[in-house]
Design a protein around this motif. Structure first.
Motif, PDB file in Angstrom:
ATOM      1  N   PRO A  70       0.808  -1.231   0.000  1.00 28.43           N
ATOM      2  CA  PRO A  70       0.000   0.000   0.000  1.00 28.43           C
ATOM      3  C   PRO A  70       0.843   1.285   0.000  1.00 28.43           C
ATOM      4  CG  PRO A  70      -0.892  -1.591   1.556  1.00 28.43           C
ATOM      5  CD  PRO A  70       0.439  -2.123   1.130  1.00 28.43           C
ATOM      6  N   GLN A  71       2.033   1.211   0.603  1.00 36.50           N
ATOM      7  CA  GLN A  71       2.885   2.407   0.639  1.00 36.50           C
ATOM      8  C   GLN A  71       3.380   2.811  -0.746  1.00 36.50           C
ATOM      9  OE1 GLN A  71       5.824   1.045   3.538  1.00 36.50           O
ATOM     10  NE2 GLN A  71       5.016   2.476   5.055  1.00 36.50           N
ATOM     11  N   LEU A  72       3.374   1.877  -1.679  1.00 39.13           N
ATOM     12  CA  LEU A  72       3.828   2.187  -3.034  1.00 39.13           C
ATOM     13  C   LEU A  72       2.945   3.220  -3.718  1.00 39.13           C
ATOM     14  CD1 LEU A  72       4.807  -1.354  -4.388  1.00 39.13           C
ATOM     15  CD2 LEU A  72       6.354   0.561  -3.949  1.00 39.13           C
ATOM     16  N   GLU A  73       1.736   3.414  -3.209  1.00 35.96           N
ATOM     17  CA  GLU A  73       0.828   4.365  -3.864  1.00 35.96           C
ATOM     18  C   GLU A  73       1.344   5.799  -3.785  1.00 35.96           C
ATOM     19  OE1 GLU A  73      -1.563   3.384  -5.911  1.00 35.96           O
ATOM     20  OE2 GLU A  73      -0.724   1.424  -5.394  1.00 35.96           O
ATOM     21  N   LEU A  74       2.025   6.120  -2.698  1.00 35.41           N
ATOM     22  CA  LEU A  74       2.597   7.460  -2.607  1.00 35.41           C
ATOM     23  C   LEU A  74       3.776   7.605  -3.580  1.00 35.41           C
ATOM     24  CD1 LEU A  74       2.676  10.237  -1.384  1.00 35.41           C
ATOM     25  CD2 LEU A  74       4.075   9.335   0.499  1.00 35.41           C
ATOM     26  N   VAL A  75       4.579   6.539  -3.716  1.00 36.60           N
ATOM     27  CA  VAL A  75       5.668   6.565  -4.699  1.00 36.60           C
ATOM     28  C   VAL A  75       5.098   6.734  -6.102  1.00 36.60           C
ATOM     29  CG1 VAL A  75       7.555   5.233  -5.715  1.00 36.60           C
ATOM     30  CG2 VAL A  75       7.182   5.179  -3.247  1.00 36.60           C
ATOM     31  N   ARG A  76       4.019   6.018  -6.390  1.00 42.26           N
ATOM     32  CA  ARG A  76       3.358   6.140  -7.693  1.00 42.26           C
ATOM     33  C   ARG A  76       2.943   7.597  -7.940  1.00 42.26           C
ATOM     34  NH1 ARG A  76       1.195   1.947  -9.978  1.00 42.26           N
ATOM     35  NH2 ARG A  76       0.770   0.945  -7.961  1.00 42.26           N
ATOM     36  N   ALA A  77       2.344   8.196  -6.932  1.00 41.32           N
ATOM     37  CA  ALA A  77       1.878   9.582  -7.076  1.00 41.32           C
ATOM     38  C   ALA A  77       3.045  10.539  -7.299  1.00 41.32           C
ATOM     39  CB  ALA A  77       1.085   9.988  -5.833  1.00 41.32           C
ATOM     40  N   LYS A  78       4.153  10.299  -6.591  1.00 40.21           N
ATOM     41  CA  LYS A  78       5.319  11.176  -6.755  1.00 40.21           C
ATOM     42  C   LYS A  78       5.953  11.024  -8.134  1.00 40.21           C
ATOM     43  CE  LYS A  78       6.589  11.513  -1.860  1.00 40.21           C
ATOM     44  NZ  LYS A  78       7.637  11.198  -0.835  1.00 40.21           N
ATOM     45  N   LEU A  79       6.070   9.783  -8.608  1.00 39.59           N
ATOM     46  CA  LEU A  79       6.601   9.556  -9.953  1.00 39.59           C
ATOM     47  C   LEU A  79       5.714  10.208 -11.003  1.00 39.59           C
ATOM     48  CD1 LEU A  79       7.810   5.834  -9.935  1.00 39.59           C
ATOM     49  CD2 LEU A  79       9.216   7.844 -10.407  1.00 39.59           C
ATOM     50  N   ALA A  80       4.400  10.053 -10.854  1.00 40.88           N
ATOM     51  CA  ALA A  80       3.467  10.639 -11.809  1.00 40.88           C
ATOM     52  C   ALA A  80       3.569  12.156 -11.814  1.00 40.88           C
ATOM     53  CB  ALA A  80       2.046  10.202 -11.478  1.00 40.88           C
ATOM     54  N   ARG A  81       3.725  12.734 -10.638  1.00 46.89           N
ATOM     55  CA  ARG A  81       3.843  14.193 -10.524  1.00 46.89           C
ATOM     56  C   ARG A  81       5.119  14.687 -11.193  1.00 46.89           C
ATOM     57  NH1 ARG A  81       1.615  18.251  -7.666  1.00 46.89           N
ATOM     58  NH2 ARG A  81       2.929  19.941  -6.929  1.00 46.89           N
ATOM     59  N   LEU A  82       6.212  13.958 -10.977  1.00 46.94           N
ATOM     60  CA  LEU A  82       7.489  14.380 -11.550  1.00 46.94           C
ATOM     61  C   LEU A  82       7.491  14.208 -13.068  1.00 46.94           C
ATOM     62  CD1 LEU A  82      10.363  15.394 -11.161  1.00 46.94           C
ATOM     63  CD2 LEU A  82      11.081  13.052 -10.659  1.00 46.94           C
ATOM     64  N   MET A 109       0.391   5.364 -14.262  1.00 44.92           N
ATOM     65  CA  MET A 109       1.788   5.132 -13.903  1.00 44.92           C
ATOM     66  C   MET A 109       1.962   3.751 -13.270  1.00 44.92           C
ATOM     67  SD  MET A 109       4.959   6.179 -13.538  1.00 44.92           S
ATOM     68  CE  MET A 109       4.816   7.903 -14.042  1.00 44.92           C
ATOM     69  N   ALA A 110       2.660   2.853 -13.986  1.00 44.75           N
ATOM     70  CA  ALA A 110       3.000   1.531 -13.447  1.00 44.75           C
ATOM     71  C   ALA A 110       4.466   1.527 -13.042  1.00 44.75           C
ATOM     72  CB  ALA A 110       2.748   0.444 -14.489  1.00 44.75           C
ATOM     73  N   GLY A 126      13.346  -1.554  -2.869  1.00 44.61           N
ATOM     74  CA  GLY A 126      13.903  -0.649  -3.870  1.00 44.61           C
ATOM     75  C   GLY A 126      12.874   0.317  -4.408  1.00 44.61           C
ATOM     76  N   ARG A 127      11.666  -0.172  -4.629  1.00 46.98           N
ATOM     77  CA  ARG A 127      10.613   0.686  -5.169  1.00 46.98           C
ATOM     78  C   ARG A 127      10.223   1.776  -4.176  1.00 46.98           C
ATOM     79  NH1 ARG A 127       6.629  -3.078  -8.809  1.00 46.98           N
ATOM     80  NH2 ARG A 127       8.266  -4.313  -9.807  1.00 46.98           N
ATOM     81  N   LEU A 128      10.144   1.408  -2.913  1.00 48.08           N
ATOM     82  CA  LEU A 128       9.812   2.417  -1.900  1.00 48.08           C
ATOM     83  C   LEU A 128      10.905   3.470  -1.782  1.00 48.08           C
ATOM     84  CD1 LEU A 128       8.240   0.094   0.812  1.00 48.08           C
ATOM     85  CD2 LEU A 128       7.050   1.842  -0.539  1.00 48.08           C
ATOM     86  N   ALA A 129      12.156   3.070  -2.009  1.00 49.12           N
ATOM     87  CA  ALA A 129      13.270   4.025  -1.915  1.00 49.12           C
ATOM     88  C   ALA A 129      13.302   4.995  -3.087  1.00 49.12           C
ATOM     89  CB  ALA A 129      14.595   3.271  -1.819  1.00 49.12           C
ATOM     90  N   ILE A 130      12.482   4.750  -4.110  1.00 45.56           N
ATOM     91  CA  ILE A 130      12.367   5.731  -5.193  1.00 45.56           C
ATOM     92  C   ILE A 130      11.951   7.086  -4.632  1.00 45.56           C
ATOM     93  CG2 ILE A 130      11.053   6.369  -7.266  1.00 45.56           C
ATOM     94  CD1 ILE A 130      10.848   3.395  -7.927  1.00 45.56           C
ATOM     95  N   GLY A 131      11.137   7.061  -3.579  1.00 47.28           N
ATOM     96  CA  GLY A 131      10.694   8.316  -2.973  1.00 47.28           C
ATOM     97  C   GLY A 131      11.854   9.171  -2.497  1.00 47.28           C
ATOM     98  N   GLU A 132      12.865   8.540  -1.911  1.00 47.94           N
ATOM     99  CA  GLU A 132      14.048   9.289  -1.472  1.00 47.94           C
ATOM    100  C   GLU A 132      14.833   9.813  -2.670  1.00 47.94           C
ATOM    101  OE1 GLU A 132      14.979  10.365   1.296  1.00 47.94           O
ATOM    102  OE2 GLU A 132      13.791   9.261   2.758  1.00 47.94           O
ATOM    103  N   ALA A 133      14.894   9.023  -3.740  1.00 40.52           N
ATOM    104  CA  ALA A 133      15.601   9.478  -4.935  1.00 40.52           C
ATOM    105  C   ALA A 133      14.914  10.704  -5.540  1.00 40.52           C
ATOM    106  CB  ALA A 133      15.675   8.345  -5.960  1.00 40.52           C
ATOM    107  N   ILE A 134      13.590  10.708  -5.522  1.00 44.24           N
ATOM    108  CA  ILE A 134      12.853  11.867  -6.031  1.00 44.24           C
ATOM    109  C   ILE A 134      13.118  13.089  -5.154  1.00 44.24           C
ATOM    110  CG2 ILE A 134      10.535  12.825  -6.364  1.00 44.24           C
ATOM    111  CD1 ILE A 134       9.642  10.011  -7.212  1.00 44.24           C
ATOM    112  N   ALA A 135      13.114  12.900  -3.828  1.00 48.12           N
ATOM    113  CA  ALA A 135      13.391  14.029  -2.921  1.00 48.12           C
ATOM    114  C   ALA A 135      14.792  14.587  -3.170  1.00 48.12           C
ATOM    115  CB  ALA A 135      13.247  13.572  -1.471  1.00 48.12           C
TER     116      ALA A 135
END
Length: 469
Positions: free
Chosen positions: A140-152, A160-161, A346-355
């Motif tokens: 479920p936490q991946l949904e925020l990563v999805r939203a951040k990737l889509a926004r960027l 966004m998959a 790794g997918r959840l850590a995408i959020g840190e990479a975006i930040a």
């Protein structure tokens, strides 16, 4: 969805995106030890940000003692000349081995320490109770990563998959579209080999046809590039595959104009964005393609094995997934993520990479990457035996440059640079492109580029050593 600006000053980006003060971003970059090893930089962080935005000279900031450096010291609205203290701290955010010089960040790039820490933390959490934590907490936490990737990127999160890389994303796209024998897929001779292999497999299995157009020379106009693709379209063409940034030379193609042309011709448009996302700043909505595939472990510096696929909402239902979900005709973008049990760390850590990416600022990062490339390229271009296969114009390329030396085989040059100098580059031997691809990243120093230039200059003057000596 609210539009994302790529032109905000770095201070505004940090304030809006990271929701913390400027000092916190510096501590994030350098880790807890920064408070002890770099106290003056931490205390002076607001003025560093101010100088970076205003580009005002500050005495003592030039690492070359006031000497003008070609390709770097020309004035601009985002000049790095007086901003090396900022980039020093970005460099220190990476825990890497400086006993060799990695100039193959285009293949896969190291992640900053904060990203590695996030991945490690998430993996350890998974391992405590995998059956519960993986599926009930982390998925479920991946949904925020999805939203951040889509926004960027510039799309709706429901388009966004999250994938493992650009190859997976583009194979979903190329394999998932229904075609009949004789239908044509149009691409160029400079597209990525794995995607070419994917199309060739469909040729062998289903009788579809691949057509490849040669790209015009690097100094050709962007209209000529669009025209080359348009001339390759026939009455049987169904799909157009085009690279946003060509992997061979870093050439930026006019994908927005190519997509507009192809849409008028009724084609399905797939864009290979593996080398664009995180390297150059753009809005995916303006590209207006049907599918766009990315590897996040390249220029975004996310963990290895992360990427994404954007699919236009109206295309999701009829696009077959690469691995079968319960309902392959679902309109849910998540059907492309049904790959069986896999780690979410790794997918959840995408959020840190975006930040981290937003903390630097997409436009500022693009400018820095181009500055680093121009630094070594303009120096080496002075040698008669050296040939640059990359157009250095800002709208034609950014971080990537491919360069060759007359009479020197790319693989032999690559081996020499590693064996003798511990420098990592990529050999490119493709049709009329024979050289090495050089890709610095934000952690690369000018001193490291000087060492690379000296090694290349020596080969240009004296050739490769005999018998490996």
């Amino acid at each position: 969805m609210q539009s994302m600006s790529f032109t905000e000053p770095i201070a505004q980006v940090i304030e809006k995106r990271m929701q913390t003060d400027r000092r916190m971003f510096l501590r994030t970059l350098t880790g807890a030890t920064a408070a002890y090893t770099l106290p003056s930089l931490i205390d002076d962080w607001p003025s560093i940000i101010h100088r970076a935005n205003a580009s005002q000279p500050v005495e003592g900031d030039n690492p070359r003692n006031g000497k003008t450096i070609p390709g770097r010291d020309q004035p601009s609205s985002m000049d790095d000349k007086n901003d090396e203290s900022f980039w020093f701290n970005v460099q220190q955010a990476f825990s890497i081995d400086r006993s060799y010089i990695n100039l193959n960040n285009g293949g896969v790039c190291p992640s900053p320490r904060v990203v590695m820490d996030a991945q490690r933390r998430q993996l350890e959490f998974t391992n405590n109770a995998p059956a519960r934590h993986l599926w009930q907490v982390q998925d479920p936490q991946l949904e925020l990563v999805r939203a951040k990737l889509a926004r960027l990127y510039g799309c709706d999160p429901e388009e966004m998959a999250i994938t493992r890389n650009a190859s997976e994303a583009l194979q979903i796209s190329l394999n998932g579209i229904d075609l009949k024998p004789g239908d044509e897929i149009l691409t160029s001779t400079h597209d990525y080999p794995r995607m070419i292999a994917t199309i060739r497999q469909r040729e062998k299995r289903e009788g579809v046809v691949m057509k490849q157009v040669p790209l015009p020379p690097p100094d050709a106009s962007q209209d000529e590039v669009v025209g080359a693709f348009e001339r390759g379209i026939t009455s049987k063409t169904r799909i157009l595959l085009v690279s946003h940034v060509v992997f061979l030379t870093g050439r930026i193609l006019p994908v927005q104009d190519i997509c507009a042309m192809a849409r008028k011709r009724g084609l399905i448009i797939i864009v290979d964005g593996a080398h664009a996302f995180g390297q150059i700043a753009y809005d995916g909505r303006e590209i207006d393609c049907d599918m766009y595939g990315v590897s996040c472990h390249k220029w975004l510096t996310a963990p290895i094995g992360t990427g994404f696929l954007h699919v236009r909402r109206g295309m999701i239902k009829d696009l077959w997934p690469l691995t079968a979900p319960e309902d392959p005709k679902s309109e849910n973008i998540r059907k492309f993520e049904e790959i069986g049990t896999h780690p979410d760390a790794g997918r959840l850590a995408i959020g840190e990479a975006i930040a981290f990416h937003l903390g630097i600022g997409p436009k500022r990062k693009e400018h820095r990457l181009r500055t680093l490339r121009n630094y070594w390229a303009t120096r080496l271009m002075k040698h008669q035996k050296v040939k640059l296969f990359t157009n250095l114009a800002p709208d034609r390329s950014c971080a990537i440059g491919t360069i060759g030396i007359d009479g020197i085989e790319p693989l032999a040059l690559t081996s020499h640079l590693w064996d003798k100098h511990k420098i990592i580059v990529t050999p490119i031997d493709h049709e009329d492109i024979h050289g090495v691809r050089v890709t610095a990243n934000v952690y690369t120093t000018f001193d490291e580029l000087d060492l690379f230039c000296e090694a290349m200059e020596n080969v240009a003057r004296e050739g490769l050593p005999k018998n490996g000596k």
